[in-house]
Design a protein around this motif. Structure first.
Motif, mmCIF file in Angstrom:
data_model
loop_
_atom_site.group_PDB
_atom_site.id
_atom_site.type_symbol
_atom_site.label_atom_id
_atom_site.label_comp_id
_atom_site.label_asym_id
_atom_site.label_seq_id
_atom_site.Cartn_x
_atom_site.Cartn_y
_atom_site.Cartn_z
ATOM 1 N N VAL A 161 -10.318 20.949 20.655
ATOM 2 C CA VAL A 161 -10.985 21.792 21.654
ATOM 3 C C VAL A 161 -12.375 22.184 21.174
ATOM 4 N N GLN A 162 -12.523 22.397 19.879
ATOM 5 C CA GLN A 162 -13.836 22.771 19.355
ATOM 6 C C GLN A 162 -14.855 21.660 19.601
ATOM 7 N N ILE A 163 -14.399 20.412 19.500
ATOM 8 C CA ILE A 163 -15.301 19.289 19.800
ATOM 9 C C ILE A 163 -15.766 19.369 21.248
ATOM 10 N N LEU A 164 -14.844 19.658 22.154
ATOM 11 C CA LEU A 164 -15.195 19.775 23.567
ATOM 12 C C LEU A 164 -16.132 20.948 23.800
ATOM 13 N N GLU A 165 -15.845 22.055 23.155
ATOM 14 C CA GLU A 165 -16.714 23.236 23.281
ATOM 15 C C GLU A 165 -18.120 22.919 22.782
ATOM 16 N N ASP A 166 -18.199 22.316 21.629
ATOM 17 C CA ASP A 166 -19.509 22.036 21.024
ATOM 18 C C ASP A 166 -20.306 21.029 21.859
ATOM 19 N N SER A 167 -19.613 20.136 22.559
ATOM 20 C CA SER A 167 -20.307 19.114 23.343
ATOM 21 C C SER A 167 -20.865 19.675 24.643
ATOM 22 N N ALA A 172 -10.522 20.317 30.781
ATOM 23 C CA ALA A 172 -9.224 20.887 31.145
ATOM 24 C C ALA A 172 -8.199 20.491 30.100
ATOM 25 N N LEU A 173 -7.238 21.365 29.885
ATOM 26 C CA LEU A 173 -6.123 21.107 28.976
ATOM 27 C C LEU A 173 -4.836 21.144 29.788
ATOM 28 N N LEU A 174 -4.015 20.115 29.621
ATOM 29 C CA LEU A 174 -2.766 20.028 30.368
ATOM 30 C C LEU A 174 -1.580 20.226 29.441
ATOM 31 N N PHE A 199 -7.246 29.383 24.953
ATOM 32 C CA PHE A 199 -8.516 28.695 25.234
ATOM 33 C C PHE A 199 -9.067 29.159 26.585
ATOM 34 N N PRO A 200 -9.635 30.353 26.615
ATOM 35 C CA PRO A 200 -10.050 30.956 27.893
ATOM 36 C C PRO A 200 -11.132 30.183 28.630
ATOM 37 N N ASN A 201 -11.872 29.314 27.945
ATOM 38 C CA ASN A 201 -12.911 28.532 28.629
ATOM 39 C C ASN A 201 -12.356 27.284 29.313
#
Length: 342
Positions: A161-167, A172-174, A199-201
């Motif tokens: 998730v941090q990779i997605l946040e940083d990008s 979405a997470l399922l 993961f509130p974002n």
């Protein structure tokens, strides 16, 4: 988040994704017919799987037999993968019907191919949910990402998730359980709320491998805004995912019922206009529980509340009548009025 033209989130009905996956067994015509039938069922989005086997696996995969197949995973994917040309045709056909085309890349080459043909976004499967180099590679394309989280915990998901946040991509997470099919004993609906809290974002949804629509529909009430299920034109087909696949009738059922749940989920707790006629007869009015004379001081034993609710004094005002003095005589079961009292 937004995928192609579709807004996804609590304010919108859940996006139902029909995962064709490899149920077409490598036949483009079968895949296209599955897409057409999904469209006719009201589906907005279909998902494929893009397998470029030589970049996806090593030779060791020829000795690995999945629990839902009787041949090696290498043989399954080699048999079921569409060629690049066929997948381009499938994508074009899907989009010509006004639908969103998604696919899961299982390798770097597959991700590059999907980006080259300009997919609207990427689906990352549970098996790749901790494949950090692949996630990082896909995130660099800057397109929305939907990632299943089966076989993971909240803690093991944090690096991905941090990779997605940083990008900076929308993602979405399922919640997902990877057993085909998944019995309710191991499905986690609580995973939907756990992902939302951790993961509130993230936009949060549910990827379902159980039998029937129950779990997916239940997840909507917990806030899932994406529903993904394996899909086939007929459950009489053979294939490793058929046992947990929905057919077009069940797909339509899932779409329609999830919309209804989404609507009800946002209704406030209140008495509605259409309930007024019911309310008038269903609630109670305060009545005399015996014949009572003029001048009688009302005690709790003198009165009761009975239907219909057409009387002057509602049942919820019962206690306000106790201690009042009658200025007229009343009879048993007579609806009382405020004007009956001094």
């Amino acid at each position: 988040m937004k995928l192609a033209h579709r807004e996804i989130g609590p304010a919108h009905p859940p996006l139902v994704i029909a995962e064709i996956g490899i149920n077409h067994e490598g036949d483009l015509n079968v895949a296209k017919e599955m897409v057409r039938m999904a469209r006719d069922a009201g589906c907005e989005c279909v998902k494929h799987q893009t397998h470029i086997v030589e970049d996806e696996m090593t030779a060791e995969a020829q000795q690995i037999f999945p629990p839902n197949a009787d041949v090696s995973i290498w043989e399954v994917m080699q048999r079921c993968a569409l060629s690049r040309e066929d997948e381009i045709e499938l994508k074009n056909y899907t989009e010509s019907l006004g639908m969103i085309y998604l696919s899961t890349p299982f390798s770097r080459a597959a991700a590059d191919f999907l980006n080259d043909i300009d997919v609207s976004g990427f689906k990352i499967g549970s098996g790749e949910a901790d494949n950090l180099p692949l996630i990082r590679h896909i995130a660099r394309f800057g397109k929305p990402i939907i990632m299943s989280t089966g076989m993971q915990t909240i803690e093991t998901m944090r690096a991905s998730v941090q990779i997605l946040e940083d990008s900076g991509v929308e993602y979405a997470l399922l919640e997902c359980t990877n057993l085909y099919p998944s019995p309710p004993e191991i499905v986690s609906l609580k995973g939907v709320t756990d992902l939302k809290a951790a993961f509130p974002n993230a936009t949060v949804g549910f990827s379902d491998h159980s039998i029937g629509p129950t779990m997916a529909l239940a997840s909507v009430a917990l806030g899932a805004t994406i529903l993904e299920r394996h899909y086939t034109d007929s459950r009489y087909r053979k294939g490793p995912d058929i046992s947990c696949s929905m057919d077009p009738a069940e797909l339509k059922f899932l779409i329609d019922r999830s919309k209804e749940i989404h609507t009800a989920l946002h209704n406030e707790k209140q008495r509605t206009g259409p309930e007024e006629d019911v309310y008038r007869f269903a609630r109670a009015s305060v009545v005399a529980d015996k014949d009572l004379p003029v001048g009688h001081l009302i005690t709790e034993a003198d009165i009761w509340a009975r239907r219909p609710g057409s009387g002057d004094i509602a049942g919820y005002d019962f206690d306000k009548v106790v201690g009042k003095t009658l200025k007229v005589a009343v009879t048993h079961n007579q609806q009382l009025k405020w004007s009956d009292f001094d």
